[in-house]
Design a protein around this motif. Structure first.
Motif, PDB file in Angstrom:
ATOM      1  N   ALA A 390     -10.263 -23.707  30.760  1.00 16.73           N
ATOM      2  CA  ALA A 390      -9.024 -23.340  30.064  1.00 16.73           C
ATOM      3  C   ALA A 390      -8.134 -22.531  30.993  1.00 16.73           C
ATOM      4  CB  ALA A 390      -9.327 -22.547  28.802  1.00 16.73           C
ATOM      5  N   GLY A 391      -7.347 -23.192  31.831  1.00 17.24           N
ATOM      6  CA  GLY A 391      -6.336 -22.490  32.616  1.00 17.24           C
ATOM      7  C   GLY A 391      -6.879 -21.794  33.848  1.00 17.24           C
ATOM      8  N   LEU A 392      -5.969 -21.345  34.724  1.00 18.87           N
ATOM      9  CA  LEU A 392      -6.343 -20.674  35.964  1.00 18.87           C
ATOM     10  C   LEU A 392      -6.977 -19.320  35.684  1.00 18.87           C
ATOM     11  CD1 LEU A 392      -3.333 -21.367  38.347  1.00 18.87           C
ATOM     12  CD2 LEU A 392      -5.619 -22.347  38.473  1.00 18.87           C
ATOM     13  N   ASN A 393      -7.916 -18.954  36.534  1.00 15.59           N
ATOM     14  CA  ASN A 393      -8.579 -17.661  36.452  1.00 15.59           C
ATOM     15  C   ASN A 393      -7.898 -16.697  37.414  1.00 15.59           C
ATOM     16  OD1 ASN A 393     -10.256 -15.462  36.417  1.00 15.59           O
ATOM     17  ND2 ASN A 393     -12.101 -16.567  37.021  1.00 15.59           N
ATOM     18  N   PRO A 394      -7.193 -15.683  36.918  1.00 16.90           N
ATOM     19  CA  PRO A 394      -6.453 -14.785  37.814  1.00 16.90           C
ATOM     20  C   PRO A 394      -7.348 -13.963  38.725  1.00 16.90           C
ATOM     21  CG  PRO A 394      -6.436 -13.938  35.592  1.00 16.90           C
ATOM     22  CD  PRO A 394      -7.015 -15.324  35.514  1.00 16.90           C
ATOM     23  N   SER A 395      -8.609 -13.772  38.362  1.00 12.96           N
ATOM     24  CA  SER A 395      -9.489 -13.004  39.231  1.00 12.96           C
ATOM     25  C   SER A 395      -9.824 -13.779  40.494  1.00 12.96           C
ATOM     26  CB  SER A 395     -10.783 -12.643  38.495  1.00 12.96           C
ATOM     27  OG  SER A 395     -11.523 -13.803  38.176  1.00 12.96           O
ATOM     28  N   ALA A 396      -9.577 -15.091  40.479  1.00 11.49           N
ATOM     29  CA  ALA A 396      -9.813 -15.909  41.666  1.00 11.49           C
ATOM     30  C   ALA A 396      -8.512 -16.387  42.277  1.00 11.49           C
ATOM     31  CB  ALA A 396     -10.679 -17.120  41.303  1.00 11.49           C
ATOM     32  N   THR A 397      -7.383 -15.852  41.767  1.00 13.63           N
ATOM     33  CA  THR A 397      -6.072 -16.332  42.172  1.00 13.63           C
ATOM     34  C   THR A 397      -5.163 -15.168  42.528  1.00 13.63           C
ATOM     35  OG1 THR A 397      -6.334 -18.111  40.563  1.00 13.63           O
ATOM     36  CG2 THR A 397      -4.145 -17.800  41.478  1.00 13.63           C
ATOM     37  N   PRO A 398      -4.528 -15.164  43.684  1.00  9.47           N
ATOM     38  CA  PRO A 398      -3.539 -14.115  43.962  1.00  9.47           C
ATOM     39  C   PRO A 398      -2.343 -14.257  43.032  1.00  9.47           C
ATOM     40  CG  PRO A 398      -4.209 -15.256  45.975  1.00  9.47           C
ATOM     41  CD  PRO A 398      -4.720 -16.075  44.823  1.00  9.47           C
ATOM     42  N   TYR A 399      -1.870 -13.151  42.486  1.00  8.17           N
ATOM     43  CA  TYR A 399      -0.749 -13.190  41.549  1.00  8.17           C
ATOM     44  C   TYR A 399       0.415 -12.353  42.048  1.00  8.17           C
ATOM     45  CZ  TYR A 399      -3.137 -15.939  38.121  1.00  8.17           C
ATOM     46  OH  TYR A 399      -3.759 -16.969  37.493  1.00  8.17           O
TER      47      TYR A 399
END
Length: 791
Positions: A390-399
């Motif tokens: 369900a959607g991108l995981n921000p803990s694994a994605t630079p924001y």
């Protein structure tokens, strides 16, 4: 009289009743949208477009022919024939009572004094069919005017024509401000000019209806302007969250609105949207109210049909709500209350069952207006795995900047998407939805209480980030090379400057019953930091959602305990007892073993429990039919060792789709992450003995860990607090619940507990294995496992 409906054999509900009582001198009859047929000796049948109603009983059969709209109620009572030839007519009270019941059932109503023409009769029949009084609806439409407005390239002349065709009266030029309703054409619902339209109508207490008639998909609604309902900004906030790529481009270009699209329209599609908008406007002005008017409706041009999408009000909205809500929540003490456990059968003890959770929070799942666009099953592997995304995981994605996720190139790692797991499909779907909503709540969205200053200024109430991040100073000296070679989860940030002014956010200490301060950038994924420097890396460690705050806090503690145990095992490469799956498992566990066996895989488990005494399990599975073993892992922690094992096994299943299709030639992996691929292709249980149970230690079974069942989640939270306190550890909690989401979300922090990432600072990583007798002396920094845990 007995009333039986063909599609649902039940009494008529009160909310299905038609307009109120009919006056004795008013013509009365079956409603004009109904067809009445009588089969003597059987029933009087009344048909609408979607329903058939059977009216049984001789009295109603005698009265039905009189209800043709040409007689007043008084005349129907007087003319009702007797029950048999020559017998006196039925009592007036009985006739009146039958007619009253038919009115209450929504089958009979007042009719106009003068019979309308064919076109007017058809229109009145329509209004009666949707539950209105036909003549009254026509009168309301005749008295109303509709304003028109184009924001963008729309043609108001075409719109006005559609409104006239629907029997509406467009306002004269310059008189739109006096209209009860304004229909607004726009090219994109995110056009910034719509903010001013909304503000003007809300201030005046008037409704407006947005319409997008161009593009491959047309949009209509919702009706804005209700002081108690959502505003355009509430909808815009949700829409931008479904367009992360466009949001990134918008910020990069400094554009105030959406990226312009080329002209895309067909006359038939455009006219269909305008006609539907005119119809909705007519319903509104006639007085028809239904929940769909609060939704955004899409009309698909590619065969998708129409679909309604929920639009919710954001209580913290800066335009229609109270922005201070978030700050007040952050500054308030965290209050936990008694919370009896409702669900103890799944992957943990919860406040809500999975179905109750879905009923309460499922409206956030929507492809257009939802915080979660979809929850989908991973197509790799058997359905038994119940792995959902369900959607991108921000803990694994630079924001990027505050307010919305940014965009970056991300490795397709095992945690690149929010995931769900469970022993059933429902559990796994709900798990994925909950994780996605939890991650959404971990973004700064405006209004969060913050204080700015240096650590030295706040030292008496601040928690040093080094106590949470736990880097070794040697990791900073080699960070450039390390960061270039590893993914987002294992990055090393800049050394913390105790004299630098940064943003701090209050957290509540459940141990000391007071607020403390943590760097905002450690608590929220997108918190801004000094340009060119990253002194904190926010992750999902300790982030948790639940049916209640108590539920969420407990899950956050379990995650921290689990990951601490995993780090101690993994980086020290210590041997651990195996787990008797037959003693701690159940029928589902036995089925899992068979499913993995059919996939040519072997399953086993390790007991990783540390000095904290809360059971922590690791579940592992490897291929047995080819040299590359594709070893996968899952972890779980819980007071109940059986639930800890089940959590580990369901997480193992969640991870398995990434490797289940791997072929002997090294292809077929469902990931491109180089660290995961290297592990899958090279790691073997024979070469890495710490992955296997230690034969010298007793196997963990049902009697190994004492378990005291408790019926209240608050008792579990307090027990966990005391376990941590006993080891000199403090339990900190930041309530990240969002008013517009309603799902309790927390960030739990226990300084000193080790994350499962590559954090090699002094403390438990070195001390606990020696204290437990797993090692004779602390592992040297140089001898720690050089391979980061890839999960």
């Amino acid at each position: 009289m007995t009333v039986v409906r063909e599609d649902e054999a039940r009494p008529v509900r009160g909310d299905e009743r038609g307009p109120g009582a009919v006056a004795a001198g008013q013509p009365v009859g079956f409603k004009p949208h109904l067809r009445v047929e009588h089969i003597p000796g059987e029933a009087v049948y009344v048909f609408s477009e979607r329903r058939a109603t059977a009216l049984h009983g001789a009295p109603v059969a005698r009265i039905a022919p009189l209800l043709d709209g040409t007689r007043t109620l008084r005349e129907v009572v007087r003319e009702a024939p007797g029950g048999a030839p020559g017998a006196p007519g039925p009592a007036a009270e009985q006739t009146a009572r039958i007619v009253s019941r038919l009115i209450d059932a929504g089958l009979v109503g007042r009719r106009p004094l003068t019979a309308p023409g064919a076109r007017a009769a058809a229109a009145q029949a329509y209004w009666e069919a949707v539950g209105l009084d036909g003549p009254a609806a026509e009168e309301a439409l005749a008295a109303a005017t509709v304003g028109t407005l184009a924001v963008g390239s729309g043609d108001t002349a075409e719109l006005r024509g559609a409104l006239r065709a629907a029997g509406l009266r467009p306002a004269e030029d310059g008189q739109d401000g006096a209209a009860e309703l304004t229909v607004v054409l726009c090219d994109d619902y995110l056009t910034p000019a719509l903010a001013a339209v909304d503000a003007e109508h809300r201030a005046a207490g008037r409704r407006w209806l947005p319409v997008k008639s161009t593009g491959a998909e047309q949009w209509i609604g919702p009706f804005f302007g209700d002081p108690e309902g959502p505003c355009w900004s509430c909808l815009a906030d949700r829409l931008w969250r479904t367009r992360p790529v466009e949001a990134h481009v918008r910020r990069a270009l400094g554009s105030p609105g959406p990226v312009p699209r080329p002209a895309c329209a067909l006359p038939a599609a455009r006219l269909a949207a305008l006609q539907l908008a005119a119809l909705e406007a007519a319903k509104w002005l006639a007085g028809h109210r239904h929940p769909g008017q609060g939704q955004l409706w899409t009309l698909g041009g590619l065969g998708e049909g129409t679909a309604g999408h929920p639009v919710v009000r954001r209580p913290q909205c800066p335009d229609c709500g109270t922005p201070e809500l978030i700050g007040e929540q952050v500054r308030a003490p965290l209050t936990l209350v008694s919370r009896p456990k409702t669900d103890v059968s799944g992957g943990g003890h919860r406040t809500l069952t999975p179905q109750q959770f879905l009923d309460r929070h499922g409206h956030h799942l929507d492809p257009v207006t939802g915080l979660v666009s979809e929850v989908r099953r991973d197509r790799h592997g058997p359905a038994f795995l119940n792995s959902f995304h369900a959607g991108l995981n921000p803990s694994a994605t630079p924001y990027g900047t505050p307010g919305a996720p940014g965009l970056a190139t991300v490795r397709a790692g095992l945690r690149a998407a929010c995931g769900g797991k469970g022993t059933t499909e429902l559990q796994a779907r709900v798990s994925a939805l909950a994780e996605a909503l939890e991650r959404h709540s971990g973004f700064l969205q405006g209004g969060e209480a913050q204080r700015r200053g240096s650590y030295r200024e706040f030292a008496d109430e601040a928690v040093h980030p080094d106590a949470v991040q736990l880097y070794d100073p040697r990791q900073f000296t080699d960070r450039a090379r390390w960061n270039a070679a590893h993914g987002p989860l294992h990055q090393v940030c800049d050394p913390f400057d105790e004299d630098a002014a940064i943003d701090w956010t209050p957290v509540w200490s459940l141990t000391e019953h007071r607020h403390k301060l943590l760097p905002t950038a450690l608590l929220y994924y997108n918190a801004p930091q000094e340009p060119g420097r990253r002194y904190c890396l926010a992750g999902s460690n300790g982030s948790a959602a639940g049916g209640s705050l108590e539920d969420a806090v407990l899950q956050g503690v379990f995650e921290l305990v689990e990951r601490d145990a995993v780090a101690l095992w993994w980086y020290n490469r210590t041997r651990h007892p195996g787990v008797d799956l037959s003693a701690l498992g159940d029928d589902w566990t036995r089925q899992l073993i068979h499913v993995h066996r059919d996939l040519n895989r072997e399953v086993w488990a390790l007991d990783l429990t540390t000095d904290l005494g809360i059971p922590v399990m690791a579940a592992l599975s490897r291929r047995t039919d080819k040299p590359a073993e594709d070893i996968m892992l899952g972890f779980g922690a819980h007071f109940d060792p059986r639930i800890a094992l089940r959590r580990a096994l369901t997480e193992l299943n969640q991870m398995l789709p990434h490797v289940v299709g791997a072929r002997p030639d090294g292809t077929g992996y469902a990931t491109t992450d180089p660290e995961v691929l290297d592990w899958s292709r090279t790691a073997t249980a024979a070469d890495l003995p710490y992955l296997r149970p230690d034969p010298a230690q007793p196997v963990t079974d049902a009697d190994t860990h004492a378990y005291e069942p408790r019926t209240d989640l608050l008792d579990d939270v307090m027990a966990a607090r005391e376990v941590l306190r006993g080891k000199g550890l403090e339990l900190l909690v930041r309530d990240q619940t969002r008013p517009d989401v309603g799902l309790p979300v927390v960030k739990v922090v226990v300084p000193g507990l080790r994350p499962h990432w590559s954090r090699f600072g002094p403390g438990r990583l070195y001390d606990v294995p020696v204290r437990l007798g797993r090692l004779a002396e602390p592992t040297r920094y140089e001898d720690l496992n050089p391979r980061p845990l890839f999960l």
